[in-house]
Design an enzyme around this catalytic site. Structure first.
Site, PDB file in Angstrom:
ATOM      1  N   HIS A 120      56.572 -39.608  53.798  1.00  0.00           N
ATOM      2  CA  HIS A 120      56.235 -38.563  52.834  1.00  0.00           C
ATOM      3  C   HIS A 120      54.727 -38.447  52.654  1.00  0.00           C
ATOM      4  O   HIS A 120      53.973 -39.358  52.994  1.00  0.00           O
ATOM      5  CB  HIS A 120      56.890 -38.856  51.479  1.00  0.00           C
ATOM      6  N   ASP A 122      52.194 -37.822  49.439  1.00  0.00           N
ATOM      7  CA  ASP A 122      52.305 -37.971  47.997  1.00  0.00           C
ATOM      8  C   ASP A 122      52.184 -36.631  47.268  1.00  0.00           C
ATOM      9  O   ASP A 122      51.253 -35.857  47.490  1.00  0.00           O
ATOM     10  CB  ASP A 122      51.202 -38.905  47.465  1.00  0.00           C
ATOM     11  N   HIS A 280      53.069 -41.315  54.919  1.00  0.00           N
ATOM     12  CA  HIS A 280      53.176 -42.780  54.946  1.00  0.00           C
ATOM     13  C   HIS A 280      54.574 -43.218  54.558  1.00  0.00           C
ATOM     14  O   HIS A 280      55.369 -42.439  54.019  1.00  0.00           O
ATOM     15  CB  HIS A 280      52.114 -43.430  54.047  1.00  0.00           C
ATOM     16  N   ARG A 295      48.027 -48.495  42.713  1.00  0.00           N
ATOM     17  CA  ARG A 295      47.532 -47.312  43.417  1.00  0.00           C
ATOM     18  C   ARG A 295      46.829 -46.363  42.463  1.00  0.00           C
ATOM     19  O   ARG A 295      47.346 -46.040  41.395  1.00  0.00           O
ATOM     20  CB  ARG A 295      48.688 -46.556  44.080  1.00  0.00           C
TER      21      ARG A 295
END
Length: 304
Positions: A120, A122, A280, A295
């Site tokens: 996907h 983000d 990723h 993150r």
């Protein structure tokens, strides 16, 4: 240090390492990824010159990896903010003391069925998906838990020409309801959809800084919104399942190994990626071991 060699149009570069100012970048594959040494991100959060070097390398390699980054959460957030404002996540939330820092903790009480993932990009369910992210490993499994990144500019470049022609001008719908919302009770899922209505993005976007053409469909894409035209549809079979088959084919390009790099995590390892040109996948093969990541996602722009 090896220099960039001249090579035929379309052939991968043969660079093994390069330097920019004080930094050294070791290229990891022919198409994506470099491991950077000679910098501490805490210093880069305070030094505009160091940050500029890293940003230049990021545009070149699309994802950068750094080891031994013993930095504070405040430094993590400060470095990421040099790219732009940080975004919260409507499901994962943020560290209360460091807004924009999302804690992705897979602990012993996380059941195995929550260890799923998909390739996907983000936040494509947003009108303006993330520009990129800075991800730091806090605790890693003794083995497993790698992350894979994919160069979606390369994926577009190597599509057959008749597919490039067919998808020119197409747009796709991207949904948080059909992904994160799918495991929620119906009422909560509908509330999530109200907050984040499906977004519509071009199937092929243009990178705003490099000008690259990028294949921009992933696991959040549900369907094309403008496929049902006389040029594409002769009979109903062309639209359903024909359009779905085409979308599935495009999404599947991220699974091609030649477009990928795989990174093994250690505590204090960091990945910085350009979300506009990559996908990723966090490989969730390690349960019941623990994996804790933090993150900082950076607000992006609307794809065109």
């Amino acid at each position: 240090m090896e220099k960039t060699l001249s090579h035929p149009e379309g052939a991968p570069a043969l660079v093994r390492s390069s330097s920019l100012g004080s930094l050294k970048a070791e290229q990891l594959t022919c198409t994506i990824g470099a491991e950077v040494s000679g910098v501490n991100l805490g210093d880069a959060s305070r030094d505009a010159g160091l940050f500029a070097e890293l940003r230049s390398l990021l545009l070149q390699h699309k994802v950068l990896f750094l080891r031994d980054q013993d930095i504070t959460r405040a430094e993590h957030v400060a470095f990421a903010r040099r790219f732009g404002p940080l975004e919260d996540h409507p499901v994962a939330g943020s560290d209360p003391e460091h807004p924009g820092l999302v804690r992705i903790y897979k602990d012993l009480d996380s059941p195995p069925e929550h260890y799923e993932n998909a390739l996907h990009t983000d936040g494509t369910w947003r009108e303006a998906p993330a520009m990129g992210a800075v991800l730091r490993c806090i605790e890693s499994p003794p083995v497993g838990g790698d992350t894979i990144w994919v160069n979606m500019a390369e994926a577009y470049r190597r599509l057959p020409e008749h597919i490039k022609t067919q998808i020119q001008g197409l747009a796709a719908r991207h949904s948080i309801e059909a992904s994160f919302g799918a495991v929620m009770p119906a009422e909560r899922r509908r509330e999530l959809r109200e907050r984040f209505p499906d977004a519509e993005h071009p199937v092929v976007r243009t990178h705003p800084e490099t000008g690259e053409q990028i294949l921009f469909v992933n696991a959040f894409a549900t369907h094309f919104v403008n496929f049902h035209t006389p040029e594409n549809v002769r009979f109903g079979q062309d639209y359903a399942p024909g359009a779905g088959h085409l979308l599935g084919y495009l999404i599947s390009q991220a699974a091609v190994p030649e477009y990928q790099v795989r990174f093994r995590w250690q505590p204090n390892s960091v990945a910085i990626w350009d979300n506009r040109s990559t996908q990723h996948y966090a490989v969730q093969d390690y349960w019941p071991a623990v994996r804790r990541m933090e993150r900082a996602g950076i607000v992006g722009d609307r794809p065109f």
